[in-house]
Design an enzyme around this catalytic site. Structure first.
Site, PDB file in Angstrom:
ATOM      1  N   ARG A   9       0.816  -1.117  -0.079  1.00  0.00           N
ATOM      2  CA  ARG A   9       0.118   0.087   0.027  1.00  0.00           C
ATOM      3  C   ARG A   9       0.909   1.321   0.044  1.00  0.00           C
ATOM      4  O   ARG A   9       2.016   1.137   0.578  1.00  0.00           O
ATOM      5  CB  ARG A   9      -0.824   0.077   1.208  1.00  0.00           C
ATOM      6  CG  ARG A   9      -2.041   0.929   1.098  1.00  0.00           C
ATOM      7  CD  ARG A   9      -2.700   1.339   2.658  1.00  0.00           C
ATOM      8  NE  ARG A   9      -3.604   2.261   2.541  1.00  0.00           N
ATOM      9  CZ  ARG A   9      -4.313   2.760   3.705  1.00  0.00           C
ATOM     10  NH1 ARG A   9      -3.889   2.183   4.774  1.00  0.00           N
ATOM     11  NH2 ARG A   9      -4.895   3.829   3.609  1.00  0.00           N
ATOM     12  N   HIS A  10       0.365   2.428  -0.573  1.00  0.00           N
ATOM     13  CA  HIS A  10       1.010   3.584  -0.558  1.00  0.00           C
ATOM     14  C   HIS A  10       1.432   4.182   0.752  1.00  0.00           C
ATOM     15  O   HIS A  10       0.614   3.905   1.723  1.00  0.00           O
ATOM     16  CB  HIS A  10       0.322   4.795  -1.238  1.00  0.00           C
ATOM     17  CG  HIS A  10      -1.045   5.030  -0.741  1.00  0.00           C
ATOM     18  ND1 HIS A  10      -1.159   5.722   0.210  1.00  0.00           N
ATOM     19  CD2 HIS A  10      -2.268   4.345  -1.036  1.00  0.00           C
ATOM     20  CE1 HIS A  10      -2.757   5.892   0.668  1.00  0.00           C
ATOM     21  NE2 HIS A  10      -3.226   5.030  -0.220  1.00  0.00           N
ATOM     22  N   THR A  13      -1.174   9.570   3.677  1.00  0.00           N
ATOM     23  CA  THR A  13      -1.364  10.878   2.988  1.00  0.00           C
ATOM     24  C   THR A  13      -2.282  11.767   4.045  1.00  0.00           C
ATOM     25  O   THR A  13      -2.780  11.637   5.122  1.00  0.00           O
ATOM     26  CB  THR A  13      -2.550  10.713   1.720  1.00  0.00           C
ATOM     27  OG1 THR A  13      -3.790  10.414   2.356  1.00  0.00           O
ATOM     28  CG2 THR A  13      -1.914   9.674   0.766  1.00  0.00           C
ATOM     29  N   GLU A  14      -2.362  13.065   3.786  1.00  0.00           N
ATOM     30  CA  GLU A  14      -3.064  14.123   4.332  1.00  0.00           C
ATOM     31  C   GLU A  14      -4.361  13.684   4.573  1.00  0.00           C
ATOM     32  O   GLU A  14      -4.946  13.934   5.541  1.00  0.00           O
ATOM     33  CB  GLU A  14      -2.918  15.560   3.671  1.00  0.00           C
ATOM     34  CG  GLU A  14      -1.577  16.041   3.635  1.00  0.00           C
ATOM     35  CD  GLU A  14      -1.440  17.445   2.969  1.00  0.00           C
ATOM     36  OE1 GLU A  14      -2.398  17.917   2.418  1.00  0.00           O
ATOM     37  OE2 GLU A  14      -0.362  17.845   2.968  1.00  0.00           O
ATOM     38  N   TRP A  15      -5.211  13.158   3.476  1.00  0.00           N
ATOM     39  CA  TRP A  15      -6.406  12.848   3.813  1.00  0.00           C
ATOM     40  C   TRP A  15      -6.565  11.516   4.606  1.00  0.00           C
ATOM     41  O   TRP A  15      -7.519  11.338   5.170  1.00  0.00           O
ATOM     42  CB  TRP A  15      -7.208  12.521   2.261  1.00  0.00           C
ATOM     43  CG  TRP A  15      -7.437  13.866   1.717  1.00  0.00           C
ATOM     44  CD1 TRP A  15      -7.241  14.985   2.079  1.00  0.00           C
ATOM     45  CD2 TRP A  15      -8.613  13.933   0.734  1.00  0.00           C
ATOM     46  NE1 TRP A  15      -7.940  15.926   1.059  1.00  0.00           N
ATOM     47  CE2 TRP A  15      -8.621  15.436   0.159  1.00  0.00           C
ATOM     48  CE3 TRP A  15      -9.147  13.016  -0.330  1.00  0.00           C
ATOM     49  CZ2 TRP A  15      -9.433  15.853  -0.924  1.00  0.00           C
ATOM     50  CZ3 TRP A  15     -10.075  13.395  -1.304  1.00  0.00           C
ATOM     51  CH2 TRP A  15     -10.266  14.790  -1.526  1.00  0.00           C
ATOM     52  N   ASN A  16      -5.552  10.409   4.476  1.00  0.00           N
ATOM     53  CA  ASN A  16      -5.781   9.687   5.529  1.00  0.00           C
ATOM     54  C   ASN A  16      -5.699  10.006   6.944  1.00  0.00           C
ATOM     55  O   ASN A  16      -6.520   9.569   7.847  1.00  0.00           O
ATOM     56  CB  ASN A  16      -4.600   8.698   5.431  1.00  0.00           C
ATOM     57  CG  ASN A  16      -4.390   7.927   4.045  1.00  0.00           C
ATOM     58  OD1 ASN A  16      -3.417   7.564   3.751  1.00  0.00           O
ATOM     59  ND2 ASN A  16      -5.495   7.422   3.489  1.00  0.00           N
ATOM     60  N   GLY A  23     -10.474   7.408  -2.618  1.00  0.00           N
ATOM     61  CA  GLY A  23     -10.790   6.519  -3.877  1.00  0.00           C
ATOM     62  C   GLY A  23      -9.877   7.232  -5.049  1.00  0.00           C
ATOM     63  O   GLY A  23      -8.559   7.252  -5.044  1.00  0.00           O
ATOM     64  N   GLU A  83      -6.998   2.918  -6.779  1.00  0.00           N
ATOM     65  CA  GLU A  83      -7.924   2.623  -5.883  1.00  0.00           C
ATOM     66  C   GLU A  83      -9.215   2.532  -6.366  1.00  0.00           C
ATOM     67  O   GLU A  83      -9.643   3.326  -7.468  1.00  0.00           O
ATOM     68  CB  GLU A  83      -7.872   3.908  -4.534  1.00  0.00           C
ATOM     69  CG  GLU A  83      -8.830   3.572  -3.481  1.00  0.00           C
ATOM     70  CD  GLU A  83      -8.548   2.344  -2.803  1.00  0.00           C
ATOM     71  OE1 GLU A  83      -8.736   1.415  -3.361  1.00  0.00           O
ATOM     72  OE2 GLU A  83      -8.236   2.514  -1.419  1.00  0.00           O
ATOM     73  N   GLY A 151      -5.419   0.642  -0.329  1.00  0.00           N
ATOM     74  CA  GLY A 151      -5.897  -0.230   0.524  1.00  0.00           C
ATOM     75  C   GLY A 151      -7.051  -1.209   0.410  1.00  0.00           C
ATOM     76  O   GLY A 151      -7.144  -2.348   0.520  1.00  0.00           O
TER      77      GLY A 151
END
Length: 201
Positions: A9-10, A13-16, A23, A83, A151
């Site tokens: 998985r990457h 991130t900020e949105w995580n 998405g 994703e 994910g």
């Protein structure tokens, strides 16, 4: 001939961190995500990986580029590794969306493989594009390859390969799963393995 294929998985991130559904939308890697990518690169080097096939989404491709620099390997991309589409839920805060309509928990938490948001994909649809992408990666002229993806793609793929519920196969950022070939098909014994200690990343 391919010996091992590593699914990963990457980085974070900020949105995580913010708890937003990504998405097909995207947000930058955090400082922690950049460190995770470097650590993943060291892990891939230790595993003998010589090539990375990456999702085309920037968060995955940036992770792949950093990891490849550390591992000294080449990169290619495959759009089928992007994703899962969350449709109208993309960009929304996950907690707010689930509070608004309990159905969205089935999608955002990968609980129901046949559920989809408006304009989005089911996990069955995700697996239907991921598995051929893995078969094509298998045909590349490398003995050990990493596939850098997302994910819910990992959850859908491992559920299709190993049975069980997709929700059971969640991966942390830069978590990885080694796939082996047994009797011509991919199998796995462990998943969501952690990359090396980030202290010196």
């Amino acid at each position: 001939m391919l010996e091992h294929l590593i699914l990963a998985r990457h980085g974070e991130t900020e949105w995580n961190v913010a708890g937003r559904a990504q998405g097909r939308a995207d947000s930058p890697l955090t400082d922690a995500g950049l460190a995770q990518a470097r650590s993943l690169g060291r892990t891939l080097a230790e595993l003998g990986v010589t090539h990375i096939v990456s999702s085309t989404l920037p968060r995955a491709l940036r992770t792949a580029q950093i990891a490849a620099e550390r591992a000294g390997c080449s990169i290619s991309t495959d759009e089928r590794l992007v994703e899962r589409s969350f449709g109208t839920l993309e960009g929304r805060f996950v907690a707010e969306a689930m509070a608004e309509d309990p159905r969205w928990m089935q999608v955002l938490r990968a609980v129901d493989p046949s559920a989809a948001a408006d304009g989005g994909e089911t996990l069955h649809e995700v697996a239907a594009r991921m598995l051929p992408a893995l078969d094509d990666a298998r045909a590349l002229p490398h003995r050990r390859i990493a596939v850098l993806t997302h994910g819910q793609c990992l959850s859908a793929t491992l559920s299709a390969l190993g049975g069980g519920n997709a929700v059971d196969y969640r991966h942390g950022n830069c978590g990885y799963t080694p796939l082996m070939l047994r009797d011509g098909r991919f199998t796995f014994d462990r998943w969501n393995l952690a990359v090396a200690d980030l202290a010196d990343a």
